[in-house]
Enzyme design. Structure first.
Site, PDB file in Angstrom:
ATOM      1  N   ASP A  30      46.922  48.288  34.539  1.00  0.00           N
ATOM      2  CA  ASP A  30      46.779  46.878  34.165  1.00  0.00           C
ATOM      3  C   ASP A  30      45.288  46.529  34.104  1.00  0.00           C
ATOM      4  OD1 ASP A  30      48.876  44.203  34.423  1.00  0.00           O
ATOM      5  OD2 ASP A  30      46.708  43.846  34.460  1.00  0.00           O
ATOM      6  N   HIS A 100      57.971  45.098  30.200  1.00  0.00           N
ATOM      7  CA  HIS A 100      57.162  45.981  31.036  1.00  0.00           C
ATOM      8  C   HIS A 100      57.545  45.806  32.493  1.00  0.00           C
ATOM      9  CE1 HIS A 100      55.091  42.164  30.239  1.00  0.00           C
ATOM     10  NE2 HIS A 100      54.632  42.213  31.492  1.00  0.00           N
ATOM     11  N   HIS A 102      55.838  45.947  36.183  1.00  0.00           N
ATOM     12  CA  HIS A 102      54.602  46.021  36.967  1.00  0.00           C
ATOM     13  C   HIS A 102      54.904  46.906  38.176  1.00  0.00           C
ATOM     14  CE1 HIS A 102      52.524  42.365  35.220  1.00  0.00           C
ATOM     15  NE2 HIS A 102      53.776  42.065  34.913  1.00  0.00           N
TER      16      HIS A 102
HETATM   17  P1  AMP Z   1      53.188  39.516  32.279  1.00  0.00           P
HETATM   18  O1  AMP Z   1      52.367  38.308  32.658  1.00  0.00           O
HETATM   19  O2  AMP Z   1      54.281  39.840  33.255  1.00  0.00           O
HETATM   20  O3  AMP Z   1      53.651  39.424  30.865  1.00  0.00           O
HETATM   21  O4  AMP Z   1      52.193  40.741  32.401  1.00  0.00           O
HETATM   22  C1  AMP Z   1      51.294  41.099  31.407  1.00  0.00           C
HETATM   23  C2  AMP Z   1      50.264  41.993  32.043  1.00  0.00           C
HETATM   24  O5  AMP Z   1      49.574  42.673  31.019  1.00  0.00           O
HETATM   25  C3  AMP Z   1      49.219  41.254  32.881  1.00  0.00           C
HETATM   26  O6  AMP Z   1      49.239  41.736  34.214  1.00  0.00           O
HETATM   27  C4  AMP Z   1      47.906  41.575  32.165  1.00  0.00           C
HETATM   28  O7  AMP Z   1      46.830  41.751  33.060  1.00  0.00           O
HETATM   29  C5  AMP Z   1      48.250  42.860  31.437  1.00  0.00           C
HETATM   30  N1  AMP Z   1      47.475  43.133  30.239  1.00  0.00           N
HETATM   31  C6  AMP Z   1      47.217  42.299  29.220  1.00  0.00           C
HETATM   32  N2  AMP Z   1      46.485  42.928  28.278  1.00  0.00           N
HETATM   33  C7  AMP Z   1      46.287  44.194  28.703  1.00  0.00           C
HETATM   34  C8  AMP Z   1      45.596  45.327  28.186  1.00  0.00           C
HETATM   35  N3  AMP Z   1      44.969  45.295  26.998  1.00  0.00           N
HETATM   36  N4  AMP Z   1      45.590  46.462  28.917  1.00  0.00           N
HETATM   37  C9  AMP Z   1      46.218  46.512  30.106  1.00  0.00           C
HETATM   38  N5  AMP Z   1      46.890  45.476  30.657  1.00  0.00           N
HETATM   39  C10 AMP Z   1      46.920  44.328  29.969  1.00  0.00           C
END
Ligand code: AMP
Length: 114
Positions: A30, A100, A102
């Site tokens: 992340d 996704h 986490h």
């Molecule tokens: P959610 O809020 O559950 O949709 O989680 C989305 C996650 O994607 C967040 O924890 C962000 O930090 C992560 N995220 C967004 N863009 C990227 C990226 N380019 N590379 C890695 N993680 C990302």
């Protein structure tokens, strides 16, 4: 999907640290980690939310959980403990509409979550 950042990661159009990949799924770090271990595990196929998983396709999530288990072992946190979170739709806090998991660990977790 062309405007999905996770599809772009799958297609290597965005840089990220990939920690696992197979034909079905990919896992990467992340960009804004909330714990010492914070890895995202996603299907390569674009599915916006948990509600959009086609009926009969439930094995997909089981596969993502298996990958989390492998990552926990590889990162040495399996015995200490870890947390798997998935958000669905706005009130959960979902910000990226490509499903996704986490995978969080490496510190004491608290309950209830925020
Ligand atoms: P959610 O809020 O559950 O949709 O989680 C989305 C996650 O994607 C967040 O924890 C962000 O930090 C992560 N995220 C967004 N863009 C990227 C990226 N380019 N590379 C890695 N993680 C990302």
């Amino acid at each position: 999907m062309s405007d999905c950042i996770f599809c772009k990661i799958v297609e290597r159009q965005l840089p990220t640290k990939i920690v696992y990949e197979d034909d079905i799924a990919i896992a990467f770090e992340d960009v804004n980690p909330q714990a010492p271990v914070h890895t995202l595990v996603i299907p390569k196929r674009h599915i916006p939310t948990l509600l959009d998983i086609p009926e009969g396709d439930g094995m997909l999530m089981g596969h993502l959980f298996e990958i989390c288990r492998k990552i926990a072992s590889d990162k040495g946190i399996a015995e200490r403990g870890f947390r798997i979170v998935t958000n669905c739709n706005p009130e959960s806090g979902q910000t990226v509409y490509h499903i996704h998991l986490h995978m969080l660990g490496g510190r004491q977790m608290h309950w209830p979550p925020g």
